[in-house]
Design an enzyme around this catalytic site. Structure first.
Site, PDB file in Angstrom:
ATOM      1  N   GLY A   1       0.869  -1.180   0.000  1.00  0.00           N
ATOM      2  CA  GLY A   1       0.000   0.000   0.000  1.00  0.00           C
ATOM      3  C   GLY A   1       0.906   1.230   0.000  1.00  0.00           C
ATOM      4  O   GLY A   1       1.853   1.303   0.805  1.00  0.00           O
ATOM      5  N   ALA A   2       0.620   2.174  -0.898  1.00  0.00           N
ATOM      6  CA  ALA A   2       1.577   3.261  -1.157  1.00  0.00           C
ATOM      7  C   ALA A   2       2.028   4.031   0.095  1.00  0.00           C
ATOM      8  O   ALA A   2       3.238   4.138   0.351  1.00  0.00           O
ATOM      9  CB  ALA A   2       1.000   4.191  -2.211  1.00  0.00           C
TER      10      ALA A   2
ATOM     11  N   GLN B   1      -5.947  -8.705  -1.993  1.00  0.00           N
ATOM     12  CA  GLN B   1      -5.886  -7.701  -0.915  1.00  0.00           C
ATOM     13  C   GLN B   1      -7.286  -7.335  -0.426  1.00  0.00           C
ATOM     14  O   GLN B   1      -7.461  -6.955   0.737  1.00  0.00           O
ATOM     15  CB  GLN B   1      -5.178  -6.432  -1.399  1.00  0.00           C
ATOM     16  CG  GLN B   1      -3.673  -6.581  -1.590  1.00  0.00           C
ATOM     17  CD  GLN B   1      -3.312  -6.944  -3.005  1.00  0.00           C
ATOM     18  OE1 GLN B   1      -4.096  -7.572  -3.720  1.00  0.00           O
ATOM     19  NE2 GLN B   1      -2.125  -6.584  -3.424  1.00  0.00           N
TER      20      GLN B   1
ATOM     21  N   ASP C   1      -1.480   4.675  -6.190  1.00  0.00           N
ATOM     22  CA  ASP C   1      -0.049   4.467  -5.943  1.00  0.00           C
ATOM     23  C   ASP C   1       0.804   5.597  -6.499  1.00  0.00           C
ATOM     24  O   ASP C   1       1.898   5.864  -6.016  1.00  0.00           O
ATOM     25  CB  ASP C   1       0.409   3.135  -6.540  1.00  0.00           C
ATOM     26  CG  ASP C   1      -0.067   2.007  -5.661  1.00  0.00           C
ATOM     27  OD1 ASP C   1      -1.254   1.636  -5.769  1.00  0.00           O
ATOM     28  OD2 ASP C   1       0.723   1.529  -4.830  1.00  0.00           O
TER      29      ASP C   1
END
Ligand code: MRU
EC number: 5.3.1.23
Length: 350
Positions: free
Chosen positions: A51-52, A200, A241
Site C-alpha cells: 500500500g503506497a 488484498q 499508488d
C-alpha cells in the site's frame, strides 16, 4: 496505529521496525521485527507491508535503521553509507511514488546537516521517520473528513484492493473515507472487490471491515460490472499508488476496468490519496512505471498451482485510470474536481 484496537501496521520500537505481516492475514496476526534495513526492503518486496503510504513509512523507517547501523561518527563516511542504503531501499518496488517521496525527505535532512559528527543526525533521522508515520495517520483522517461528504446515508460503496489502515500508517485513504462516513452515522454498505491475484480485498479490506464492524459483502472482481448495471452501487472509492500531474492515477490492477464501467453507468468514481502520492514530474499516466510481478502469483494460489504446468502468465500489478474517468481526487488539502489537470495543478501550488 491502524486505529483498529490492538493492531499496528508499522511502528518504531526500540530501534526495530515492527510490522504486521500482511502475507499471513487474515489467518494469523503475526508481527515481523526488522533490525536491518534489508529486512524491511524484503518485507516491502514480498508484500509483508504494502500500500503506497505504508510503503513510504516503511522506506523512511528502513532508512533510519540503515543510518543507525553505521558504526562510526565521521560525517562524510556516513553520507556515503546513507546514500547507498537509500539506493537499495529505492529499488524495493517501482510504482508507489511514496517510497521515493519518503527517501527524498530523509535524504534532504542529511543534505542540510552541518554538524561534523553523525550521531545527532542519526537521532534526527529516527525522529523524522516516526514523524512521517504520525503525519500519515493525521493526513488520512483529514482525507476522511473531506471525503465522507461524498458518501450519502444509505449508499452502497464499492472499493478495490486495500487502501485501508493496513495500506497506510493508519486509518486508510479510500477505506478512511468509508470509515469516516460510517463514523459520521451514515448507514452504508461496502462491496469489497476480492482483487486478484493477491486478494488484498478478500484478505485485508474484508479483515478491516470485520474489525471495524462496517457492513460489507465480498464480491469477485468479475461481479463488479454486473452489480453496477443492476443499480447496486452508488459510489466508488479507491486509493492510488502514483498520480500524474494531469490527474491520471495508477492503482491496483483492475481499477481501470471498474472506472470504465462506472462512467458507463454514471456512477461517481473517486480516488483518495495524500499529496505524497502525486508525482508532479510526470505529465501524464503513460509515464508511470508499472510493476510486473512474478507470474507465479497468477498461476498459483497460496503456493498451490491452479494453471497447467508450463502455462505462461502475465502479472501486471497496477493499471492507470485516465483522469477523464475520475469524478474527484480526495486529498488532505481539498477534493480536486474535473477538469483535473487544472485542479491538480492548483493543488501543487497550494
Ligand atoms: O500491491 P499493493 O497491495 O501494494 O497495491 C496497493 C494498492 O494498489 C492500493 O490501492 C494503493 O497503494 C493505495 S493504498 C492507500
Amino acid at each position: 496505529m491502524t486505529d483498529i484496537p490492538g493492531y499496528d501496521t508499522i511502528r518504531w520500537d526500540n530501534d526495530q521496525v515492527v510490522l504486521i505481516d500482511q502475507r499471513r492475514l487474515p489467518e494469523e496476526e503475526i508481527y515481523l521485527s526488522c533490525t536491518d534495513y534489508r529486512e524491511v526492503v524484503d518485507a516491502i518486496r514480498t508484500l509483508a507491508i504494502r500500500g503506497a503510504p505504508a510503503i513510504g513509512v516503511a522506506a523512511a523507517m528502513a532508512a533510519a535503521l540503515g543510518a543507525l547501523r553505521f558504526p562510526h561518527t565521521d560525517i562524510d563516511g556516513f553520507r556515503r553509507h546513507f546514500r547507498d542504503v537509500c539506493q537499495v531501499i529505492g529499488t524495493a518496488r517501482p510504482t508507489a511514488v511514496n517510497l521515493t517521496w519518503a527517501l527524498e525527505r530523509m535524504m534532504s535532512l542529511v543534505a542540510a546537516n552541518v554538524h561534523p559528527d553523525s550521531s545527532a543526525l542519526k537521532t534526527r533521522l529516527v525522529a523524522e521517520a516516526k514523524a512521517i508515520l504520525q503525519e500519515d495517520i493525521a493526513i488520512n483522517r483529514q482525507i476522511g473528513v473531506l471525503g465522507q461528504e461524498l458518501i450519502h446515508d444509505g449508499d452502497t460503496v464499492l472499493t478495490h484492493c486495500n487502501a485501508g489502515g493496513l495500506a497506510t500508517g493508519g486509518y486508510g485513504t479510500a477505506v478512511g473515507v468509508i470509515r469516516a462516513a460510517w463514523e459520521a452515522g451514515k448507514k452504508i454498505h461496502v462491496l469489497v472487490d476480492e482483487t486478484r491475484p493477491i486478494l488484498q480485498g478478500a484478505r485485508l479490506t474484508a479483515w478491516e471491515m470485520m474489525k471495524l464492524g462496517i457492513p460489507h459483502t465480498l464480491i469477485t472482481d468479475n461481479a463488479a460490472a454486473a452489480l453496477m448495471a443492476n443499480g447496486k452501487v452508488n459510489v466508488i472509492v479507491v486509493g492510488a499508488d502514483r498520480i500524474a500531474a494531469n490527474g491520471d492515477a495508477a492503482n491496483k490492477i483492475g481499477t481501470y476496468g471498474v472506472a470504465v464501467v462506472a462512467q458507463y453507468h454514471r456512477i461517481p468514481f473517486y480516488v483518495a490519496a495524500p499529496r505524497s502520492t502525486f508525482d508532479f514530474t510526470l505529465s501524464d499516466g503513460s509515464q508511470i512505471p508499472i510493476e510486473e510481478r512474478d507470474p507465479e502469483e497468477v498461476t498459483h494460489i497460496r503456493g498451490r498451482r491452479i494453471a497447467p504446468e508450463g502455462c505462461r502468465a502475465l502479472n501486471l500489478a497496477f493499471d492507470v485510470t485516465p483522469h477523464g474517468l475520475i469524478s474527484g481526487i480526495i486529498t488532505e488539502k481539498s477534493v480536486c474536481r474535473p477538469p483535473l489537470p487544472q485542479s491538480v495543478s492548483a493543488l501543487r501550488q497550494a
